[in-house]
Enzyme design. Structure first.
Site, mmCIF file in Angstrom:
data_model
loop_
_atom_site.group_PDB
_atom_site.id
_atom_site.type_symbol
_atom_site.label_atom_id
_atom_site.label_comp_id
_atom_site.label_asym_id
_atom_site.label_seq_id
_atom_site.Cartn_x
_atom_site.Cartn_y
_atom_site.Cartn_z
ATOM 1 N N HIS A 76 0.927 -1.239 0.119
ATOM 2 C CA HIS A 76 0.185 -0.047 -0.017
ATOM 3 C C HIS A 76 0.681 1.008 0.019
ATOM 4 C CE1 HIS A 76 -3.482 2.412 0.651
ATOM 5 N NE2 HIS A 76 -2.963 2.940 1.834
ATOM 6 N N GLN A 78 3.968 1.498 -1.039
ATOM 7 C CA GLN A 78 4.655 1.720 -2.424
ATOM 8 C C GLN A 78 3.936 2.249 -3.391
ATOM 9 O OE1 GLN A 78 7.784 1.415 -1.160
ATOM 10 N NE2 GLN A 78 8.022 0.899 -3.322
ATOM 11 N N ASP A 79 2.328 1.615 -3.353
ATOM 12 C CA ASP A 79 1.570 2.185 -4.372
ATOM 13 C C ASP A 79 1.294 3.855 -4.128
ATOM 14 O OD1 ASP A 79 -0.639 1.978 -6.136
ATOM 15 O OD2 ASP A 79 -2.005 1.877 -4.823
ATOM 16 N N HIS A 80 1.142 4.333 -2.876
ATOM 17 C CA HIS A 80 0.726 5.514 -2.698
ATOM 18 C C HIS A 80 2.110 6.129 -3.199
ATOM 19 C CE1 HIS A 80 -2.456 6.927 -0.188
ATOM 20 N NE2 HIS A 80 -2.686 5.422 0.107
#
Length: 103
Positions: A76, A78-80
């Site tokens: 999460h 890393q995605d942000h």
């Protein structure tokens, strides 16, 4: 909360702040306030750098043998970070387009 979780939340928080600042810059640019937009983009870059520094610390620690969990929370984060950097880059281009159209 352990140190790794604190680092992960720092990435999420800083990346979210960067994304928010970039979108605020775009709103300002749409109103023609390019000076204020530039300041917001500067904030966005600084916030991205904070998130990236924490990410680099986690990666470096792992390379140096400190085991890290790769759970959903890290994914999460890393995605942000990735999406906030992409948004910032695209918004930079959009602001330049607005400047060109404003001339």
């Amino acid at each position: 909360m352990n140190e790794q979780e604190m680092d992960i939340f720092k990435i999420i928080s800083s990346a979210g702040d960067a994304r928010g600042s970039a979108f605020e810059a775009l709103r300002l640019a749409r109103k023609g306030d390019f000076e204020a937009a530039a300041e917001k983009m500067k904030e966005a870059k600084e916030q991205s750098l904070t998130a990236h520094e924490v990410q680099t610390k986690l990666i470096t620690d792992e390379i140096n043998g400190t085991p890290r969990e790769s759970g959903l929370l890290m994914i999460h984060a890393q995605d942000h970070l990735m999406t906030s950097i992409l948004a910032r880059d695209l918004i930079e281009e959009m602001i330049e387009m607005l400047k060109e159209n404003n001339k």
